[in-house]
Design a protein around this motif. Structure first.
Motif, mmCIF file in Angstrom:
data_model
loop_
_atom_site.group_PDB
_atom_site.id
_atom_site.type_symbol
_atom_site.label_atom_id
_atom_site.label_comp_id
_atom_site.label_asym_id
_atom_site.label_seq_id
_atom_site.Cartn_x
_atom_site.Cartn_y
_atom_site.Cartn_z
ATOM 1 N N LEU A 12 60.987 -18.115 -53.464
ATOM 2 C CA LEU A 12 59.793 -17.417 -53.952
ATOM 3 C C LEU A 12 60.020 -16.733 -55.294
ATOM 4 C CD1 LEU A 12 56.881 -16.469 -53.311
ATOM 5 C CD2 LEU A 12 57.889 -14.481 -52.205
ATOM 6 N N HIS A 13 61.207 -16.186 -55.508
ATOM 7 C CA HIS A 13 61.449 -15.378 -56.701
ATOM 8 C C HIS A 13 61.948 -16.165 -57.903
ATOM 9 C CE1 HIS A 13 60.449 -11.778 -54.574
ATOM 10 N NE2 HIS A 13 61.226 -12.169 -53.588
ATOM 11 N N VAL A 14 61.794 -17.475 -57.877
ATOM 12 C CA VAL A 14 62.133 -18.295 -59.042
ATOM 13 C C VAL A 14 60.994 -19.251 -59.380
ATOM 14 C CG1 VAL A 14 64.633 -18.144 -58.795
ATOM 15 C CG2 VAL A 14 63.393 -19.954 -57.613
ATOM 16 N N GLN A 15 59.779 -18.860 -59.007
ATOM 17 C CA GLN A 15 58.608 -19.666 -59.321
ATOM 18 C C GLN A 15 57.390 -18.760 -59.455
ATOM 19 O OE1 GLN A 15 57.385 -22.303 -56.122
ATOM 20 N NE2 GLN A 15 58.587 -21.125 -54.663
ATOM 21 N N SER A 16 56.304 -19.331 -59.897
ATOM 22 C CA SER A 16 55.057 -18.586 -60.012
ATOM 23 C C SER A 16 54.420 -18.494 -58.624
ATOM 24 C CB SER A 16 54.119 -19.313 -60.981
ATOM 25 O OG SER A 16 52.934 -18.605 -61.142
ATOM 26 N N HIS A 17 53.966 -17.287 -58.248
ATOM 27 C CA HIS A 17 53.327 -17.112 -56.949
ATOM 28 C C HIS A 17 52.295 -15.986 -57.021
ATOM 29 C CE1 HIS A 17 56.787 -14.366 -56.955
ATOM 30 N NE2 HIS A 17 56.112 -13.616 -56.117
ATOM 31 N N LYS A 18 51.392 -15.978 -56.082
ATOM 32 C CA LYS A 18 50.340 -14.963 -56.035
ATOM 33 C C LYS A 18 50.659 -13.923 -54.975
ATOM 34 C CE LYS A 18 46.758 -18.087 -57.624
ATOM 35 N NZ LYS A 18 46.261 -17.585 -58.843
ATOM 36 N N VAL A 19 50.300 -12.652 -55.288
ATOM 37 C CA VAL A 19 50.554 -11.536 -54.386
ATOM 38 C C VAL A 19 49.282 -10.701 -54.284
ATOM 39 C CG1 VAL A 19 51.928 -9.453 -54.033
ATOM 40 C CG2 VAL A 19 52.975 -11.452 -55.049
ATOM 41 N N LYS A 20 48.938 -10.296 -53.072
ATOM 42 C CA LYS A 20 47.804 -9.413 -52.860
ATOM 43 C C LYS A 20 48.301 -7.974 -52.959
ATOM 44 C CE LYS A 20 44.154 -8.546 -49.476
ATOM 45 N NZ LYS A 20 43.631 -8.950 -48.170
ATOM 46 N N MET A 21 47.731 -7.202 -53.891
ATOM 47 C CA MET A 21 48.167 -5.817 -54.107
ATOM 48 C C MET A 21 47.002 -4.862 -53.849
ATOM 49 S SD MET A 21 50.435 -6.206 -57.547
ATOM 50 C CE MET A 21 51.179 -4.610 -57.372
ATOM 51 N N THR A 22 47.285 -3.804 -53.118
ATOM 52 C CA THR A 22 46.299 -2.748 -52.870
ATOM 53 C C THR A 22 46.849 -1.455 -53.438
ATOM 54 O OG1 THR A 22 45.583 -3.847 -50.838
ATOM 55 C CG2 THR A 22 45.003 -1.518 -51.079
ATOM 56 N N GLU A 36 43.599 -6.455 -55.357
ATOM 57 C CA GLU A 36 43.520 -7.560 -56.295
ATOM 58 C C GLU A 36 44.594 -8.583 -55.950
ATOM 59 O OE1 GLU A 36 43.617 -6.567 -60.441
ATOM 60 O OE2 GLU A 36 42.494 -4.740 -60.127
ATOM 61 N N ILE A 37 44.350 -9.812 -56.332
ATOM 62 C CA ILE A 37 45.369 -10.849 -56.226
ATOM 63 C C ILE A 37 45.900 -11.076 -57.630
ATOM 64 C CG2 ILE A 37 45.824 -13.259 -55.683
ATOM 65 C CD1 ILE A 37 43.750 -13.029 -53.473
ATOM 66 N N VAL A 38 47.207 -10.881 -57.801
ATOM 67 C CA VAL A 38 47.834 -11.041 -59.112
ATOM 68 C C VAL A 38 48.847 -12.179 -59.049
ATOM 69 C CG1 VAL A 38 47.499 -8.634 -59.766
ATOM 70 C CG2 VAL A 38 49.586 -9.296 -58.619
ATOM 71 N N THR A 39 49.065 -12.801 -60.194
ATOM 72 C CA THR A 39 50.042 -13.876 -60.295
ATOM 73 C C THR A 39 51.334 -13.325 -60.875
ATOM 74 O OG1 THR A 39 48.311 -15.524 -60.598
ATOM 75 C CG2 THR A 39 50.526 -16.144 -61.297
ATOM 76 N N ILE A 40 52.421 -13.527 -60.167
ATOM 77 C CA ILE A 40 53.752 -13.143 -60.627
ATOM 78 C C ILE A 40 54.432 -14.431 -61.099
ATOM 79 C CG2 ILE A 40 55.952 -12.072 -60.008
ATOM 80 C CD1 ILE A 40 53.576 -10.180 -59.627
ATOM 81 N N ASP A 41 54.788 -14.493 -62.383
ATOM 82 C CA ASP A 41 55.410 -15.706 -62.917
ATOM 83 C C ASP A 41 56.881 -15.442 -63.195
ATOM 84 O OD1 ASP A 41 56.038 -18.131 -63.958
ATOM 85 O OD2 ASP A 41 54.767 -17.974 -65.730
ATOM 86 N N GLU A 42 57.714 -15.870 -62.278
ATOM 87 C CA GLU A 42 59.159 -15.750 -62.428
ATOM 88 C C GLU A 42 59.782 -17.143 -62.512
ATOM 89 O OE1 GLU A 42 60.499 -11.768 -60.296
ATOM 90 O OE2 GLU A 42 59.607 -13.177 -58.868
ATOM 91 N N SER A 43 59.032 -18.074 -63.097
ATOM 92 C CA SER A 43 59.482 -19.457 -63.197
ATOM 93 C C SER A 43 60.807 -19.561 -63.937
ATOM 94 C CB SER A 43 58.434 -20.298 -63.934
ATOM 95 O OG SER A 43 57.204 -20.263 -63.263
#
Length: 71
Positions: A12-22, A36-43
């Motif tokens: 998970l931590h070496v690719q782009s993924h979405k996270v739901k944040m409150t 909100e749903i944000v995209t974390i890009d750790e590609s």
């Protein structure tokens, strides 16, 4: 060492993924909670060092996380 993509599984931590944040959204007019749903890009990028776990038989590798530099 360069390995073919077919031999790799990305964690998970070496690719782009979405996270739901409150979080609390405080302004002068209101004090509410926002989600909100944000995209974390750790590609991975060329030159990134990684920590890998070798699969049984050495024909597959799980990329767990990035390291500080090229490894």
């Amino acid at each position: 060492m360069v390995l073919p993509e077919a031999m790799l599984t990305l964690g998970l931590h070496v690719q782009s993924h979405k996270v739901k944040m409150t979080y609390r959204d405080r302004t002068r007019e209101s004090d509410g909670e926002r989600t909100e749903i944000v995209t974390i890009d750790e590609s991975l990028k060329p030159g990134d060092g990684v920590v890998m776990i070798r699969g049984d038989g050495g024909q597959s590798f799980y990329i767990l996380e990035k390291t500080e530099g090229e490894t």
